[in-house]
Motif scaffolding. Structure first.
Motif, short mmCIF file in Angstrom:
data_model
loop_
_atom_site.label_atom_id
_atom_site.label_comp_id
_atom_site.label_asym_id
_atom_site.label_seq_id
_atom_site.Cartn_x
_atom_site.Cartn_y
_atom_site.Cartn_z
N LYS A 1 0.84 -1.20 0.00
CA LYS A 1 0.00 0.00 0.00
C LYS A 1 0.87 1.25 0.00
N LYS A 2 1.94 1.24 0.81
CA LYS A 2 2.86 2.38 0.85
C LYS A 2 3.54 2.56 -0.51
N ASP A 3 3.88 1.45 -1.17
CA ASP A 3 4.50 1.52 -2.48
C ASP A 3 3.55 2.14 -3.50
N TYR A 4 2.28 1.76 -3.42
CA TYR A 4 1.28 2.32 -4.32
C TYR A 4 1.12 3.83 -4.07
N GLU A 5 1.09 4.21 -2.81
CA GLU A 5 0.96 5.63 -2.48
C GLU A 5 2.17 6.43 -2.97
N ALA A 6 3.37 5.85 -2.85
CA ALA A 6 4.57 6.53 -3.35
C ALA A 6 4.50 6.70 -4.86
N CYS A 7 4.01 5.67 -5.54
CA CYS A 7 3.92 5.73 -7.00
C CYS A 7 2.91 6.79 -7.44
N THR A 8 1.75 6.80 -6.80
CA THR A 8 0.75 7.80 -7.19
C THR A 8 1.23 9.22 -6.84
N ALA A 9 1.97 9.35 -5.74
CA ALA A 9 2.52 10.67 -5.40
C ALA A 9 3.49 11.13 -6.48
N TRP A 10 4.31 10.20 -6.99
CA TRP A 10 5.24 10.56 -8.06
C TRP A 10 4.49 10.95 -9.32
N MET A 11 3.47 10.19 -9.67
CA MET A 11 2.72 10.47 -10.90
C MET A 11 2.00 11.83 -10.82
N LYS A 12 1.57 12.22 -9.63
CA LYS A 12 0.86 13.49 -9.47
C LYS A 12 1.80 14.68 -9.37
N THR A 13 2.84 14.55 -8.55
CA THR A 13 3.66 15.72 -8.24
C THR A 13 5.03 15.74 -8.91
N LYS A 14 5.55 14.58 -9.29
CA LYS A 14 6.90 14.46 -9.87
C LYS A 14 7.96 15.02 -8.92
N SER A 15 7.68 14.91 -7.60
CA SER A 15 8.63 15.43 -6.61
C SER A 15 9.83 14.50 -6.47
#
Length: 114
Positions: free
Chosen positions: A48-62
């Motif tokens: 779940k944490k991995d999925y959240e990290a991936c979606t955060a990258w896709m949204k913010t590109k931080s």
């Protein structure tokens, strides 16, 4: 055409992969199988944490999300690389690794006979 410095980094797996792994991990069948094989319930929270990290990258590109994803992917690769249920992992080569095969076989036969 964009220069190489302008190319956008892309995760090795799509975000849906992590979501599907989390979904599979939380099923009753997977939990039962894991308990039967390993004697413990699987830890699904990391997917779940991995999925959240991936979606955060896709949204913010931080950069922070990118570094988290790199850690995730490195961890998955290490787990795949080091899994070998048949032989223990060797840290150093055998003492007589340099001997020709025939000499090695003769030495092993002598050790078995004694």
């Amino acid at each position: 055409m964009a220069a190489s410095s302008e190319m956008i980094w892309k995760p090795y797996y799509p975000c849906d992969y992590y979501k599907q792994e989390y979904s599979d991990c939380t099923t009753v069948g997977h939990r039962f199988h894991s308990y039967y094989v390993y004697g413990e319930k699987p830890e699904c929270g990391q997917w779940k944490k991995d999925y959240e990290a991936c979606t955060a990258w896709m949204k913010t590109k931080s950069e922070e999300a990118k570094q988290e994803l790199l850690k995730v992917e490195d961890r998955h690769l290490q787990q795949k690389y080091y899994v070998n249920p048949v032989w223990p992992r060797r840290v150093t080569p055998p003492k007589d690794w340099y001997l020709p095969v025939e000499e090695m076989r003769q030495k092993q036969k002598l050790q078995q006979q004694s």
